[in-house]
Write a protein that holds these residues in place. Structure first.
Motif: not given
Ligand SMILES: Nc1ccn([C@@H]2O[C@H](COP(=O)(O)O)[C@@H](O)[C@H]2O)c(=O)n1
Ligand SMILES: CCCCCCCC/C=C\CCCCCCCC(=O)OC[C@H](COP(=O)(O)O[C@@H]1[C@H](O)[C@H](OP(=O)(O)O)[C@@H](O)[C@H](O)[C@H]1O)OC(=O)CCCCCCC/C=C\CCCCCCCC
Ligand SMILES: [Mg+2]
Ligand SMILES: [Mg+2]
Length: 218
Positions: A7, A29, A32, A66, A69-70, A74, A80, A83-84, A87
């Motif tokens: 990662r 979003d 995603t 994937d 997006d995170g 960040r 959020s 978002g979590a 995802d």
């Molecule tokens: N549309 C999204 C997607 C993800 N998040 C935040 O990122 C975290 C996941 O991170 P990855 O590196 O595994 O993609 C997820 O838990 C959210 O906190 C987001 O806010 N909006």
């Protein structure tokens, strides 16, 4: 394992691309959603026809969304709960499309009831592996285990094997054997991971219940 070790590398590599998307006004979003749509299209258009090379190339182009997006969320300081949720939920949809597309191939022209069943097992067990963690965390446990085969491993093993198996259509002999081998590995690995997580949740739940009843008595 990949989540732990790969990662950081992919975060470094993908950060400039994530920053570019932000400058272009794209939202996490949207990444995603588009990423999931691309994975679904690659899996459900190509795999049922036995086009493993082009299916895997298409999926690979989109599956890295994937990680993007995170990263974007960040960088924006906008990670959020929504978002979590989005995802993780769309991860399940993408995984279902990948193994569903392969199962459709084996149910049709791939003509193997055994491999169709193994693929369906990969699909279902992968979803259960993820569910064990989500449910354990929802009932307030730490679920301090990742297990042998997490999502990243399931995807890398399956997609690498699928991509190379697809070279059969370009005249490479015998290479299509990689896909059945990978599916068996993912099936067994997912079963082991499921057991690892269930055992952990059982132990953590017993400890939490004991602490709660001990606390109540005192
Ligand atoms: N549309 C999204 C997607 C993800 N998040 C935040 O990122 C975290 C996941 O991170 P990855 O590196 O595994 O993609 C997820 O838990 C959210 O906190 C987001 O806010 N909006
Ligand atoms: C000539 C040959 C042709 C070959 C064709 C090309 C082959 C291409 C092959 C492979 C590419 C595979 C790329 C796979 C990338 C996977 C990236 C990814 O999506 O990782 C997912 C994960 C995201 O974590 P999240 O926190 O968003 O997700 C959580 C997770 O889903 C949990 O699931 P659980 O583990 O519990 O089951 C859920 O519980 C949770 O809800 C959910 O939020 O990201 C990571 O884990 C980070 C690590 C990524 C590591 C990627 C490694 C890619 C490595 C190698 C590519 C190899 C390419 C080799 C090609 C060789 C061809 C010559
Ligand atoms: Mg993500
Ligand atoms: Mg994800």
């Amino acid at each position: 394992m990949l989540n732990k070790y790969a990662r950081a590398f992919f975060t470094r590599v993908l950060t400039p691309f994530a920053a570019l998307l932000i400058r272009l006004g794209v939202s996490p979003d949207a990444v995603t959603l588009i990423g999931t749509g691309g994975v679904m299209a690659g899996a459900l258009v190509f795999y049922p026809q036995g086009e493993f090379f082009w299916g895997t190339v298409t999926i690979t182009l989109f599956v890295f969304s994937d990680l993007v997006d995170g990263n974007m969320a960040r960088q924006l300081g906008r990670s959020s709960r929504w978002g979590a949720f989005l995802d993780s939920t769309l991860d399940r949809v993408a995984d279902a499309a990948i193994f569903g597309g392969l199962a459709l191939w084996y149910a049709g022209r791939g003509d193997s009831l055994t491999l169709c069943a193994v693929t369906i097992f990969c699909l279902a067990s992968g979803q259960v592996v993820s569910y064990t963690k989500a449910r354990g965390e929802a009932i307030g446990l730490p679920v301090n285990v990742n297990g042998l085969v997490e999502r990243a491993e399931r995807l890398v093993i399956s997609l690498v094997a699928c991509g190379f198996s697809g070279l059969h259509k370009f005249g490479v002999p015998g290479i299509q054997i990689l896909l059945p081998i990978a599916l068996w590995i993912v099936a067994v690995g997912s079963l082991v991971t499921m057991v690892q997580r269930v055992v952990t949740v059982r132990r953590e739940a017993a400890e939490a219940d004991a602490a709660a009843s001990g606390g109540g008595a005192g």
